[in-house]
Design an enzyme around this catalytic site. Structure first.
Site, PDB file in Angstrom:
ATOM      1  N   GLY A  21      33.507  46.889  35.217  1.00  0.00           N
ATOM      2  CA  GLY A  21      35.067  46.383  35.518  1.00  0.00           C
ATOM      3  C   GLY A  21      35.269  44.958  35.015  1.00  0.00           C
ATOM      4  O   GLY A  21      34.359  44.384  34.607  1.00  0.00           O
ATOM      5  N   GLN A  22      36.470  44.490  34.916  1.00  0.00           N
ATOM      6  CA  GLN A  22      36.758  43.213  34.530  1.00  0.00           C
ATOM      7  C   GLN A  22      36.263  41.983  35.604  1.00  0.00           C
ATOM      8  O   GLN A  22      35.541  41.054  34.840  1.00  0.00           O
ATOM      9  CB  GLN A  22      38.310  42.720  34.324  1.00  0.00           C
ATOM     10  CG  GLN A  22      39.117  42.992  35.405  1.00  0.00           C
ATOM     11  CD  GLN A  22      40.510  42.951  35.128  1.00  0.00           C
ATOM     12  OE1 GLN A  22      41.075  42.073  34.223  1.00  0.00           O
ATOM     13  NE2 GLN A  22      41.371  43.133  36.277  1.00  0.00           N
ATOM     14  N   LEU A  23      36.416  42.281  36.682  1.00  0.00           N
ATOM     15  CA  LEU A  23      35.485  41.347  37.788  1.00  0.00           C
ATOM     16  C   LEU A  23      33.879  41.497  37.553  1.00  0.00           C
ATOM     17  O   LEU A  23      33.320  40.536  37.650  1.00  0.00           O
ATOM     18  CB  LEU A  23      35.927  41.503  39.264  1.00  0.00           C
ATOM     19  CG  LEU A  23      35.555  40.505  40.106  1.00  0.00           C
ATOM     20  CD1 LEU A  23      35.776  39.196  39.889  1.00  0.00           C
ATOM     21  CD2 LEU A  23      35.909  40.866  41.647  1.00  0.00           C
ATOM     22  N   ASP A  43      27.584  55.665  41.290  1.00  0.00           N
ATOM     23  CA  ASP A  43      28.943  56.236  41.652  1.00  0.00           C
ATOM     24  C   ASP A  43      28.915  55.922  43.152  1.00  0.00           C
ATOM     25  O   ASP A  43      27.939  56.762  44.180  1.00  0.00           O
ATOM     26  CB  ASP A  43      29.058  57.700  41.543  1.00  0.00           C
ATOM     27  CG  ASP A  43      30.512  57.953  42.058  1.00  0.00           C
ATOM     28  OD1 ASP A  43      31.030  57.448  42.895  1.00  0.00           O
ATOM     29  OD2 ASP A  43      30.827  58.897  41.434  1.00  0.00           O
ATOM     30  N   THR A  62      41.256  51.166  41.212  1.00  0.00           N
ATOM     31  CA  THR A  62      42.300  50.112  41.037  1.00  0.00           C
ATOM     32  C   THR A  62      43.660  50.712  40.533  1.00  0.00           C
ATOM     33  O   THR A  62      44.658  49.799  40.109  1.00  0.00           O
ATOM     34  CB  THR A  62      41.759  49.039  40.186  1.00  0.00           C
ATOM     35  OG1 THR A  62      41.390  49.507  38.893  1.00  0.00           O
ATOM     36  CG2 THR A  62      40.551  48.274  40.856  1.00  0.00           C
ATOM     37  N   ASP A  98      45.948  41.624  47.448  1.00  0.00           N
ATOM     38  CA  ASP A  98      47.170  40.972  47.960  1.00  0.00           C
ATOM     39  C   ASP A  98      48.201  42.026  48.291  1.00  0.00           C
ATOM     40  O   ASP A  98      48.986  42.019  49.124  1.00  0.00           O
ATOM     41  CB  ASP A  98      48.111  40.274  46.808  1.00  0.00           C
ATOM     42  CG  ASP A  98      48.191  40.605  45.492  1.00  0.00           C
ATOM     43  OD1 ASP A  98      47.324  41.413  45.113  1.00  0.00           O
ATOM     44  OD2 ASP A  98      48.958  40.399  44.879  1.00  0.00           O
ATOM     45  N   TYR A 121      47.131  52.704  47.547  1.00  0.00           N
ATOM     46  CA  TYR A 121      46.123  51.644  47.193  1.00  0.00           C
ATOM     47  C   TYR A 121      45.904  50.429  48.370  1.00  0.00           C
ATOM     48  O   TYR A 121      44.653  50.305  48.686  1.00  0.00           O
ATOM     49  CB  TYR A 121      46.546  51.198  45.814  1.00  0.00           C
ATOM     50  CG  TYR A 121      45.611  49.979  45.415  1.00  0.00           C
ATOM     51  CD1 TYR A 121      44.418  50.122  44.976  1.00  0.00           C
ATOM     52  CD2 TYR A 121      46.395  48.675  45.650  1.00  0.00           C
ATOM     53  CE1 TYR A 121      43.548  48.977  44.502  1.00  0.00           C
ATOM     54  CE2 TYR A 121      45.255  47.578  45.123  1.00  0.00           C
ATOM     55  CZ  TYR A 121      44.330  47.789  44.758  1.00  0.00           C
ATOM     56  OH  TYR A 121      43.277  46.647  44.308  1.00  0.00           O
ATOM     57  N   LYS A 125      42.627  49.599  50.462  1.00  0.00           N
ATOM     58  CA  LYS A 125      41.837  48.211  50.276  1.00  0.00           C
ATOM     59  C   LYS A 125      41.674  47.581  51.764  1.00  0.00           C
ATOM     60  O   LYS A 125      40.674  47.133  52.149  1.00  0.00           O
ATOM     61  CB  LYS A 125      42.662  47.339  49.302  1.00  0.00           C
ATOM     62  CG  LYS A 125      42.581  47.726  47.800  1.00  0.00           C
ATOM     63  CD  LYS A 125      41.318  48.028  47.289  1.00  0.00           C
ATOM     64  CE  LYS A 125      40.386  46.732  47.334  1.00  0.00           C
ATOM     65  NZ  LYS A 125      39.042  46.930  46.884  1.00  0.00           N
ATOM     66  N   TRP A 143      46.404  40.020  41.254  1.00  0.00           N
ATOM     67  CA  TRP A 143      46.639  39.996  39.853  1.00  0.00           C
ATOM     68  C   TRP A 143      45.662  39.622  38.835  1.00  0.00           C
ATOM     69  O   TRP A 143      45.757  38.574  38.066  1.00  0.00           O
ATOM     70  CB  TRP A 143      47.915  38.997  39.765  1.00  0.00           C
ATOM     71  CG  TRP A 143      49.393  39.563  40.330  1.00  0.00           C
ATOM     72  CD1 TRP A 143      49.234  40.218  41.545  1.00  0.00           C
ATOM     73  CD2 TRP A 143      50.665  39.008  40.158  1.00  0.00           C
ATOM     74  NE1 TRP A 143      50.723  40.395  41.788  1.00  0.00           N
ATOM     75  CE2 TRP A 143      51.558  39.518  40.976  1.00  0.00           C
ATOM     76  CE3 TRP A 143      51.162  38.320  38.994  1.00  0.00           C
ATOM     77  CZ2 TRP A 143      52.903  39.299  40.921  1.00  0.00           C
ATOM     78  CZ3 TRP A 143      52.499  38.103  38.903  1.00  0.00           C
ATOM     79  CH2 TRP A 143      53.388  38.642  39.980  1.00  0.00           C
TER      80      TRP A 143
HETATM   81  N1  LIG Z   1      43.076  44.053  39.117  1.00  0.00           N
HETATM   82  C1  LIG Z   1      43.752  43.432  40.052  1.00  0.00           C
HETATM   83  O1  LIG Z   1      44.936  43.004  39.751  1.00  0.00           O
HETATM   84  C2  LIG Z   1      43.143  43.242  41.529  1.00  0.00           C
HETATM   85  C3  LIG Z   1      43.868  42.336  42.124  1.00  0.00           C
HETATM   86  C4  LIG Z   1      43.454  42.313  43.765  1.00  0.00           C
HETATM   87  C5  LIG Z   1      42.134  42.562  44.192  1.00  0.00           C
HETATM   88  N2  LIG Z   1      41.466  43.659  43.241  1.00  0.00           N
HETATM   89  C6  LIG Z   1      40.078  44.024  43.437  1.00  0.00           C
HETATM   90  O2  LIG Z   1      39.024  43.334  42.802  1.00  0.00           O
HETATM   91  C7  LIG Z   1      38.054  44.538  42.611  1.00  0.00           C
HETATM   92  C8  LIG Z   1      37.846  44.303  40.977  1.00  0.00           C
HETATM   93  O3  LIG Z   1      38.819  44.750  40.403  1.00  0.00           O
HETATM   94  P1  LIG Z   1      39.023  44.917  38.788  1.00  0.00           P
HETATM   95  O4  LIG Z   1      40.349  44.449  38.412  1.00  0.00           O
HETATM   96  O5  LIG Z   1      37.813  44.100  38.069  1.00  0.00           O
HETATM   97  O6  LIG Z   1      39.155  46.388  38.386  1.00  0.00           O
HETATM   98  P2  LIG Z   1      38.516  47.302  37.242  1.00  0.00           P
HETATM   99  O7  LIG Z   1      38.555  46.379  36.042  1.00  0.00           O
HETATM  100  O8  LIG Z   1      39.449  48.427  37.513  1.00  0.00           O
HETATM  101  O9  LIG Z   1      36.974  47.616  37.989  1.00  0.00           O
HETATM  102  C9  LIG Z   1      36.560  48.553  38.340  1.00  0.00           C
HETATM  103  C10 LIG Z   1      35.228  48.910  38.202  1.00  0.00           C
HETATM  104  O10 LIG Z   1      35.012  50.084  39.353  1.00  0.00           O
HETATM  105  C11 LIG Z   1      34.542  51.078  38.774  1.00  0.00           C
HETATM  106  N3  LIG Z   1      34.647  52.232  39.604  1.00  0.00           N
HETATM  107  C12 LIG Z   1      35.556  53.113  39.794  1.00  0.00           C
HETATM  108  N4  LIG Z   1      35.215  54.138  40.716  1.00  0.00           N
HETATM  109  C13 LIG Z   1      33.953  54.124  40.909  1.00  0.00           C
HETATM  110  C14 LIG Z   1      32.791  54.552  41.765  1.00  0.00           C
HETATM  111  N5  LIG Z   1      33.328  55.853  42.349  1.00  0.00           N
HETATM  112  N6  LIG Z   1      31.540  54.182  41.783  1.00  0.00           N
HETATM  113  C15 LIG Z   1      31.383  53.079  40.950  1.00  0.00           C
HETATM  114  N7  LIG Z   1      32.199  52.331  40.300  1.00  0.00           N
HETATM  115  C16 LIG Z   1      33.486  52.843  40.359  1.00  0.00           C
HETATM  116  C17 LIG Z   1      35.457  51.306  37.443  1.00  0.00           C
HETATM  117  O11 LIG Z   1      34.684  52.336  36.639  1.00  0.00           O
HETATM  118  P3  LIG Z   1      35.557  53.032  35.542  1.00  0.00           P
HETATM  119  O12 LIG Z   1      36.194  52.230  34.857  1.00  0.00           O
HETATM  120  O13 LIG Z   1      34.559  54.176  35.194  1.00  0.00           O
HETATM  121  O14 LIG Z   1      36.668  53.918  36.497  1.00  0.00           O
HETATM  122  C18 LIG Z   1      35.433  50.030  37.119  1.00  0.00           C
HETATM  123  O15 LIG Z   1      34.375  49.751  36.165  1.00  0.00           O
HETATM  124  C19 LIG Z   1      38.431  45.808  42.981  1.00  0.00           C
HETATM  125  O16 LIG Z   1      38.032  45.693  44.430  1.00  0.00           O
HETATM  126  C20 LIG Z   1      39.923  45.435  43.146  1.00  0.00           C
HETATM  127  O17 LIG Z   1      40.622  46.340  44.256  1.00  0.00           O
HETATM  128  C21 LIG Z   1      41.812  43.830  42.013  1.00  0.00           C
END
Ligand SMILES: NC(=O)c1ccc[n+]([C@@H]2O[C@H](COP(=O)([O-])OP(=O)(O)OC[C@H]3O[C@@H](n4cnc5c(N)ncnc54)[C@H](OP(=O)(O)O)[C@@H]3O)[C@@H](O)[C@H]2O)c1
Length: 268
Positions: A21-23, A43, A62, A98, A121, A125, A143
């Site tokens: 994922g991006q983070l 997983d 997400t 948030d 969602y 969380k 965001w």
């Molecule tokens: N994006 C936002 O705006 C935002 C804001 C606040 C907080 N957050 C939190 O920050 C964290 C990182 O978010 P992000 O933006 O980096 O999200 P992301 O880019 O969607 O990355 C999430 C990663 O988790 C993986 N994943 C999903 N289901 C899984 C599973 N069952 N087992 C293992 N890996 C799994 C996804 O794999 P696949 O690609 O294969 O699905 C993806 O690589 C999350 O906890 C999110 O809730 C995000």
């Protein structure tokens, strides 16, 4: 069935879940000693067993709108998965959102504010925070954008190249946070006490203002038509206001979102 991961470590045993994922990508740069586990490698809906000194838990469901239709699947990842990570027994950083707040406040949300998630969602969380346990660092951010995966910046760059005008929501206000800055702040955080921490970019804006800044910084000639959340008609409710600030004096501070935007664009 327990998923056993054989010898996943280098010398310091730091693990990043959701490494695809991006983070996750940003954490692997800020913690070069870490081993990243993609969904294919672990997983998190399945229990696992290995020793670690620190787990940075970035894996999550997400898809905010998808969670409305599939709340059980979202919970299996965000709550059950987090429980499995906590069961490793290692110090744990859990990334929350948030969206645990309802957005009715008109000044920044602090760690002591009561969560009241409005979406499936957001509920998963918040339950994930509880599953992480009291002995974890709970990092609420907002965001997120980075140089990989699907995110608002990448979507706007694509649409801006295709169209003269894009319609963007102008009645949601938050803090667009660059994953590189959040990952660097996490490095500081793990030497601080555990508990809830709000770590989001400095400054605030609406999605429409963010889109305008993206086009301006990227030199794209595309105008932004302001629309409302109701106009967009998405399945999941979003907080109208979700600016996060920390009331903890030692909280790591993040650069302004516009600085994060410039850093991100340099990599795209
Ligand atoms: N994006 C936002 O705006 C935002 C804001 C606040 C907080 N957050 C939190 O920050 C964290 C990182 O978010 P992000 O933006 O980096 O999200 P992301 O880019 O969607 O990355 C999430 C990663 O988790 C993986 N994943 C999903 N289901 C899984 C599973 N069952 N087992 C293992 N890996 C799994 C996804 O794999 P696949 O690609 O294969 O699905 C993806 O690589 C999350 O906890 C999110 O809730 C995000």
């Amino acid at each position: 069935m327990e998923h056993v991961i054989a010898d996943p470590f280098g010398t310091r045993r730091v693990v990043v879940t959701g490494a695809g994922g991006q983070l996750g990508a940003a954490l692997l740069e800020s913690f070069p000693e870490a081993r990243g586990l993609t969904r294919a490698e672990w997983d998190v809906t399945m229990p696992a067993s290995f020793d670690a000194d620190l787990v940075l838990h970035a894996a999550a469901w997400t898809d905010v709108d998808g969670a409305e239709a599939n709340p059980q699947d979202a919970a299996a990842v965000n709550v059950g998965g987090t429980q499995h990570v906590a069961e490793l027994g290692a110090p744990l950083v859990y990334y929350s959102s948030d969206y645990v707040f309802d957005g009715t406040k008109r000044e920044p949300y602090l760690e002591s504010d009561a969560p009241s998630p409005q979406s499936a969602y957001g509920r998963t969380k918040l339950l994930g925070e509880a599953a992480a346990g009291e002995d974890a660092w709970i990092v609420r951010s907002s965001w997120l954008f980075g140089w990989t995966s699907t995110n608002f910046v990448r979507t706007m760059l694509r649409l801006g190249a295709e169209r003269d005008e894009v319609s963007v929501v102008a009645d949601q206000r938050g803090c667009p946070t660059y994953v590189g800055h959040l990952a660097d702040a996490t490095r500081v955080l793990v030497d601080l006490p555990r508990g809830i921490w709000h770590l989001a970019a400095d400054g605030e804006c609406t999605w429409a203002e963010f889109a305008e800044a993206i086009f301006e910084e990227a030199g794209i000639d595309c105008s932004v038509r302001r629309i409302t959340t109701a106009d967009l008609g998405r399945p999941a409710p979003r907080p109208a206001y979700s600016v996060l600030r920390s009331e903890r004096p030692d909280a790591p501070s993040l650069p302004h979102w516009r600085e994060g935007l410039r850093a991100c664009l340099e990599r795209l």
